[in-house]
Write a protein that holds these residues in place. Sequence first.
Motif, short mmCIF file in Angstrom:
data_model
loop_
_atom_site.label_atom_id
_atom_site.label_comp_id
_atom_site.label_asym_id
_atom_site.label_seq_id
_atom_site.Cartn_x
_atom_site.Cartn_y
_atom_site.Cartn_z
N ASP A 315 0.82 -1.22 0.00
CA ASP A 315 0.00 0.00 0.00
C ASP A 315 0.85 1.26 0.00
O ASP A 315 0.56 2.22 -0.72
N HIS A 318 2.79 1.99 -3.58
CA HIS A 318 1.87 1.72 -4.70
C HIS A 318 2.48 2.00 -6.06
O HIS A 318 2.04 1.47 -7.08
N PRO A 321 4.93 -1.77 -6.58
CA PRO A 321 4.54 -2.85 -5.67
C PRO A 321 5.38 -4.11 -5.80
O PRO A 321 5.68 -4.76 -4.80
#
Length: 389
Positions: A315, A318, A321
């Motif tokens: 998260d 982002h 990733p």
Amino acid sequence: MPLSLLSLAVAAFGIGTTEFVIMGLLPDVARDLGVSIPDAGLLVSGYALGVVIGAPLLAILTARLPRKATLVGLMGLFIVGNVLCALSPTYGLLMGARIVTAFCHAAFFGIGSVVAADLVPRNKRAQAIALMFAGLTLANVLGVPAGTAFGQWLGWRATFWAVVGIGLAALVALVLLLPGRIPMKQSRILTEFRVLKDRQVFLAMVISVVCSASLFSVFTYISPLLRDVTHFSAEAVTGALLLFGVGLTAGNMLGGRLADWRLMPSLIGTLVVLIVVLAAFTGTSASTVPALATLLVWGVLAFALVPLLQLRVVDTAHAAPNLASTLNQGAFNLGNAIGAWIGAVAITHGIAYQHLPLVGVALSTTALGLSLLSARLDRPALEGVREGA
């Protein structure tokens, strides 16, 4: 959940078995190769450092390769490494073989986590990651106890040959069940490395390191602890490892649900309870039933942290990733190496096995402080979003 997640779980089962089974075989390996138990414990550190080294290296080498081909190739490397482990005649060669085996670990779990999350709706991402990691936890329920018993029966080398068979089954599962075309974001790998400048990404990885160190400072030496303090037989140690693995599996799935619910509060709350349980283990380890109960709860808490921390990294990073997820696997295993080393130093300098959990308490408390800091740093960003709305 897509059936293709099963192939990732099978592969994770093989990787988890070869990583963790060495704990149950530690006295046998030490005796056969003529080294001390603390020296044999460094085989855990060697594997973990192999993951740490392999994470950035393989992130660069596989950045532009198709995801399915990459995962299949990594499993092939895993098989080769375990063959070398089974054939190693000396401590040094076994250490080298463990490092070769470890090279596939970070990239496989890193890429696999992102693939798993992309195969499901957004509100089930952490549960998909947890399902893949369920293979890792089932390795502790089935692979490690069975591998330990198998190694005690036929010799520790036989265990690694069995792991080779698991690796071959995982390779077939990946080929048959993974989609042929898995979407991936195209980007320049050196540009992606800039994500590490983000303080929240970096902090999340540091928390992963410290949480893992907390676990492995104690778990690496769980076999001699149970034998010397709880007075378990070799067969009873195998049963205790099975119970611990049950806790890991339950904790992994619990952590996936908690991460999809409220990530940071769940992370902080889990660490608070973990500190209490590890502190209690110094007393409960002296009696059979309390020791087993504590092992079960410890396992639940220790692996509830895994999907929480993995999703936290995905998260916060982002923009990159795949890279961040892969590097976080390196962070987990850097923690493994540091934890096993800290445990070895503590034992060498006279810390009794019964008091070894206090080392885990200190490390978990550090992780809690860092998590509170990370949650505090989130607030300005959230306030900015609200003001903009």
